[in-house]
Design a protein around this motif. Structure first.
Motif, PDB file in Angstrom:
ATOM      1  N   GLY A  82       7.857  76.733 -55.377  1.00 33.43           N
ATOM      2  CA  GLY A  82       6.675  77.486 -54.991  1.00 33.43           C
ATOM      3  C   GLY A  82       6.955  78.971 -54.919  1.00 33.43           C
ATOM      4  N   ARG A  83       8.112  79.338 -54.383  1.00 36.68           N
ATOM      5  CA  ARG A  83       8.478  80.748 -54.266  1.00 36.68           C
ATOM      6  C   ARG A  83       8.621  81.391 -55.649  1.00 36.68           C
ATOM      7  N   ILE A  84       9.267  80.693 -56.566  1.00 37.67           N
ATOM      8  CA  ILE A  84       9.435  81.212 -57.929  1.00 37.67           C
ATOM      9  C   ILE A  84       8.069  81.420 -58.592  1.00 37.67           C
ATOM     10  N   ALA A  85       7.215  80.407 -58.497  1.00 38.78           N
ATOM     11  CA  ALA A  85       5.912  80.483 -59.151  1.00 38.78           C
ATOM     12  C   ALA A  85       5.016  81.542 -58.523  1.00 38.78           C
ATOM     13  N   LEU A  86       5.090  81.694 -57.214  1.00 40.94           N
ATOM     14  CA  LEU A  86       4.278  82.703 -56.541  1.00 40.94           C
ATOM     15  C   LEU A  86       4.634  84.107 -57.010  1.00 40.94           C
ATOM     16  N   VAL A  87       5.918  84.369 -57.188  1.00 41.02           N
ATOM     17  CA  VAL A  87       6.333  85.686 -57.668  1.00 41.02           C
ATOM     18  C   VAL A  87       5.822  85.922 -59.084  1.00 41.02           C
ATOM     19  N   VAL A  88       5.986  84.922 -59.962  1.00 44.73           N
ATOM     20  CA  VAL A  88       5.500  85.060 -61.342  1.00 44.73           C
ATOM     21  C   VAL A  88       3.987  85.268 -61.351  1.00 44.73           C
ATOM     22  N   ASN A  89       3.262  84.472 -60.570  1.00 47.51           N
ATOM     23  CA  ASN A  89       1.802  84.584 -60.553  1.00 47.51           C
ATOM     24  C   ASN A  89       1.339  85.940 -60.019  1.00 47.51           C
ATOM     25  N   PHE A  94      -8.417  80.792 -73.330  1.00 47.06           N
ATOM     26  CA  PHE A  94      -7.302  79.890 -73.003  1.00 47.06           C
ATOM     27  C   PHE A  94      -6.480  80.413 -71.831  1.00 47.06           C
ATOM     28  N   GLN A  95      -6.258  81.718 -71.791  1.00 47.17           N
ATOM     29  CA  GLN A  95      -5.389  82.288 -70.762  1.00 47.17           C
ATOM     30  C   GLN A  95      -5.966  82.149 -69.362  1.00 47.17           C
ATOM     31  N   GLU A  96      -7.283  82.308 -69.226  1.00 48.80           N
ATOM     32  CA  GLU A  96      -7.892  82.161 -67.899  1.00 48.80           C
ATOM     33  C   GLU A  96      -7.732  80.729 -67.386  1.00 48.80           C
ATOM     34  N   LEU A  97      -7.859  79.766 -68.277  1.00 51.31           N
ATOM     35  CA  LEU A  97      -7.653  78.377 -67.865  1.00 51.31           C
ATOM     36  C   LEU A  97      -6.185  78.135 -67.525  1.00 51.31           C
ATOM     37  N   ALA A  98      -5.281  78.713 -68.321  1.00 51.28           N
ATOM     38  CA  ALA A  98      -3.855  78.565 -68.039  1.00 51.28           C
ATOM     39  C   ALA A  98      -3.508  79.156 -66.678  1.00 51.28           C
ATOM     40  N   THR A  99      -4.091  80.300 -66.345  1.00 50.26           N
ATOM     41  CA  THR A  99      -3.846  80.929 -65.051  1.00 50.26           C
ATOM     42  C   THR A  99      -4.385  80.079 -63.920  1.00 50.26           C
ATOM     43  N   ARG A 100      -5.576  79.523 -64.126  1.00 52.05           N
ATOM     44  CA  ARG A 100      -6.150  78.635 -63.108  1.00 52.05           C
ATOM     45  C   ARG A 100      -5.217  77.457 -62.838  1.00 52.05           C
ATOM     46  N   ILE A 101      -4.726  76.826 -63.910  1.00 55.16           N
ATOM     47  CA  ILE A 101      -3.843  75.666 -63.761  1.00 55.16           C
ATOM     48  C   ILE A 101      -2.548  76.062 -63.058  1.00 55.16           C
ATOM     49  N   SER A 102      -1.987  77.210 -63.430  1.00 58.16           N
ATOM     50  CA  SER A 102      -0.740  77.668 -62.819  1.00 58.16           C
ATOM     51  C   SER A 102      -0.915  77.913 -61.325  1.00 58.16           C
ATOM     52  N   HIS A 103      -1.992  78.585 -60.950  1.00 53.29           N
ATOM     53  CA  HIS A 103      -2.254  78.829 -59.527  1.00 53.29           C
ATOM     54  C   HIS A 103      -2.451  77.516 -58.773  1.00 53.29           C
ATOM     55  N   ALA A 133      11.238  78.356 -67.182  1.00 55.06           N
ATOM     56  CA  ALA A 133      11.945  77.091 -67.371  1.00 55.06           C
ATOM     57  C   ALA A 133      11.945  76.272 -66.079  1.00 55.06           C
ATOM     58  N   ARG A 134      12.174  76.936 -64.960  1.00 49.78           N
ATOM     59  CA  ARG A 134      12.182  76.223 -63.679  1.00 49.78           C
ATOM     60  C   ARG A 134      10.778  75.754 -63.296  1.00 49.78           C
ATOM     61  N   MET A 135       9.776  76.563 -63.622  1.00 51.22           N
ATOM     62  CA  MET A 135       8.397  76.146 -63.367  1.00 51.22           C
ATOM     63  C   MET A 135       8.004  74.953 -64.242  1.00 51.22           C
ATOM     64  N   ALA A 136       8.558  74.907 -65.454  1.00 48.26           N
ATOM     65  CA  ALA A 136       8.270  73.792 -66.352  1.00 48.26           C
ATOM     66  C   ALA A 136       8.826  72.486 -65.783  1.00 48.26           C
ATOM     67  N   ILE A 137      10.089  72.508 -65.389  1.00 48.64           N
ATOM     68  CA  ILE A 137      10.710  71.307 -64.825  1.00 48.64           C
ATOM     69  C   ILE A 137      10.035  70.929 -63.513  1.00 48.64           C
ATOM     70  N   GLY A 138       9.636  71.938 -62.739  1.00 49.44           N
ATOM     71  CA  GLY A 138       9.013  71.692 -61.442  1.00 49.44           C
ATOM     72  C   GLY A 138       7.568  71.242 -61.504  1.00 49.44           C
ATOM     73  N   GLY A 139       6.983  71.188 -62.719  1.00 44.63           N
ATOM     74  CA  GLY A 139       5.624  70.693 -62.862  1.00 44.63           C
ATOM     75  C   GLY A 139       4.536  71.714 -62.592  1.00 44.63           C
ATOM     76  N   ILE A 140       4.891  73.001 -62.586  1.00 44.87           N
ATOM     77  CA  ILE A 140       3.886  74.055 -62.385  1.00 44.87           C
ATOM     78  C   ILE A 140       3.153  74.331 -63.694  1.00 44.87           C
ATOM     79  N   TYR A 141       3.931  74.592 -64.733  1.00 42.11           N
ATOM     80  CA  TYR A 141       3.332  74.869 -66.044  1.00 42.11           C
ATOM     81  C   TYR A 141       4.382  74.557 -67.109  1.00 42.11           C
ATOM     82  N   ASN A 142       4.052  73.634 -67.995  1.00 44.59           N
ATOM     83  CA  ASN A 142       4.987  73.265 -69.047  1.00 44.59           C
ATOM     84  C   ASN A 142       4.225  72.873 -70.309  1.00 44.59           C
TER      85      ASN A 142
END
Length: 326
Positions: free
Chosen positions: A78-85, A171-180, A251-260
Motif C-alpha cells: 500500500g505504501r509503495i502504491a500510494l507514493v506512485v499514485n 484508457f488511462q482514466e480507467l487505469a488510474t481508477r483501478i489503481s486507486h 513490478a512490486r505493485m504487479a505482484i501485489g495485485g495493484i496493477y498488472n
C-alpha cells in the motif's frame, strides 16, 4: 459556420479530418458530456477524508518527531502504491498544459479542461494530506521524489494527434481508477480505502466522459480513430513511468495485485473496447481494417502474456507464504 470538407487521405481510405476540424465537430458532444458530468458529479471536501487528529510535527523548525516505518498504518505494498499514485497526481500542471494546448481553453472544451483540472487537483490534495497526517510514508523521500518527478515534467507518448490523446485518456482514466481502488483494498487502513474509493469515483466519471467522446469520434472518423486506438493500446504506458524508481515499484505493485498485465487486459482495455464494440466496427477502409486486425491480435497476445504472468505471480506468492510459515 460550416466545417470545411476534410481532405482525402488515400492511406486511410477515407477523407481525413484535421485536429481543428475534429475539435469543432466534437464540440457539441463535449458540451453534452460536460453537462452530463456536472449533473452527476458530486462535490466533496478533501479535508473531510483526512485523519487530522493523528497528525504531529516532523523534525525541522517545529522540532517534531522523526518518521519511522512502524508509524505507518498501511501495508508495505500500500505504501509503495500510494507514493506512485500521488506522484502521478502531482504532475497535474504538465497534464493541464498538454490538454489545454491540444483541446483549447474556449467553449465547452475549455470549460471541461478547467473542470477536469480542478477535480484532479483535489485528488493530490487529499492524498498528500492523508499520507503526511497519518505518517503513512517517509515525508522527506516523498518530497524528494516529487521534486525530481515534477522537474522532469510530462510529455505524452500520444502527441500524434487529438484522437490519440482522447483515446489515451479514455484508457488511462480507467487505469488510474483501478489503481486507486486496488491500492485502497490492499492498504490495510479503512481510512485510506475510503479516501481512494472517493477518488476512484471521480476517475470513473472522467473515463466515461472520454470514452463517450471516443465513441463519437468513431462515428465521424472511424479509420483515423481506429488507428489512434491501435497505436495507444499497443504502446500504452501509465503517465507516471518517468518517476524515480518506477520500474521497481511497478513490478512490486504487479505482484501485489495493484496493477498488472492481467488487470490491464481484463479491467482496463477490454471494458472500453467492448463497450465501444471496437473490434466489431464495420465499413472501415484499408488502414482502419489493418488497425482493427492488429488490435485484435495484440489483445490475444496480451491475454496469453497475462496467463503466463498469472502463473509466475501464483508461484511467487506461494513461495512467500511458504517462507512465512517456515
Amino acid at each position: 459556420m460550416t466545417i470545411a470538407p476534410a481532405r482525402h487521405n488515400g492511406e486511410l481510405g477515407q477523407a481525413a479530418w484535421s485536429d481543428a476540424q475534429l475539435l469543432y465537430a466534437l464540440e457539441e458532444v463535449v458540451e453534452k458530456e460536460l453537462n452530463r458530468h456536472l449533473k452527476i458529479a458530486k462535490d466533496w471536501m478533501p479535508h473531510e477524508y483526512v485523519p487530522w487528529s493523528d497528525g504531529r510535527n516532523f523534525p525541522g523548525p517545529l522540532d517534531g518527531e522523526a518518521w519511522d516505518p512502524a508509524q505507518s498504518k498501511v501495508s508495505d505494498i500500500g505504501r509503495i502504491a500510494l507514493v506512485v499514485n500521488l506522484l502521478t497526481e502531482d504532475n497535474l500542471p504538465s497534464y493541464h498544459h498538454e490538454i489545454a494546448t491540444l483541446f483549447g481553453r474556449d467553449g465547452a472544451w475549455g470549460t471541461w479542461v478547467h473542470r477536469w483540472t480542478a477535480e484532479e487537483g483535489r485528488h493530490g490534495i487529499v492524498m498528500r494530506d492523508y499520507l503526511l497526517t497519518s505518517r503513512a510514508v517517509d515525508p522527506d523521500q516523498l518530497e524528494q521524489f516529487r521534486m525530481a518527478h515534477m522537474s522532469e515534467g510530462f510529455e505524452s507518448d500520444n502527441a500524434h494527434s487529438m484522437l490519440h490523446s482522447v483515446a489515451y485518456v479514455a484508457f488511462q482514466e480507467l487505469a488510474t481508477r483501478i489503481s486507486h481502488r486496488n491500492t485502497g483494498h490492499h492498504s490495510g487502513d479503512p481510512v485510506c480505502d475510503r479516501m481512494l474509493a472517493r477518488i476512484a469515483t471521480d476517475e470513473n466519471l472522467h473515463m466515461v466522459f472520454y470514452r463517450n467522446l471516443l465513441g463519437a469520434a468513431f462515428e465521424m472518423a472511424p479509420d483515423q480513430t481506429m488507428c489512434a486506438v491501435r497505436d495507444v493500446v499497443t504502446g500504452f504506458r501509465m503517465p507516471g513511468h518517468g518517476m524515480p524508481g518506477f520500474e521497481r515499484s511497478a513490478a512490486r505493485m504487479a505482484i501485489g495485485g495493484i496493477y498488472n498485465m492481467r488487470i490491464h487486459h481484463d479491467d482496463v482495455l477490454q471494458p472500453v473496447l467492448r463497450y465501444l464494440k471496437v473490434l466489431e466496427i464495420g465499413g472501415l477502409g484499408p488502414a482502419g481494417l489493418a488497425a482493427q486486425e492488429e488490435l485484435g491480435l495484440f489483445m490475444d497476445g496480451l491475454d496469453s502474456q497475462a496467463r503466463k504472468f498469472d502463473e509466475r505471480q501464483a508461484a511467487i506468492l506461494a513461495r512467500r507464504e511458504a517462507n512465512r510459515r517456515a
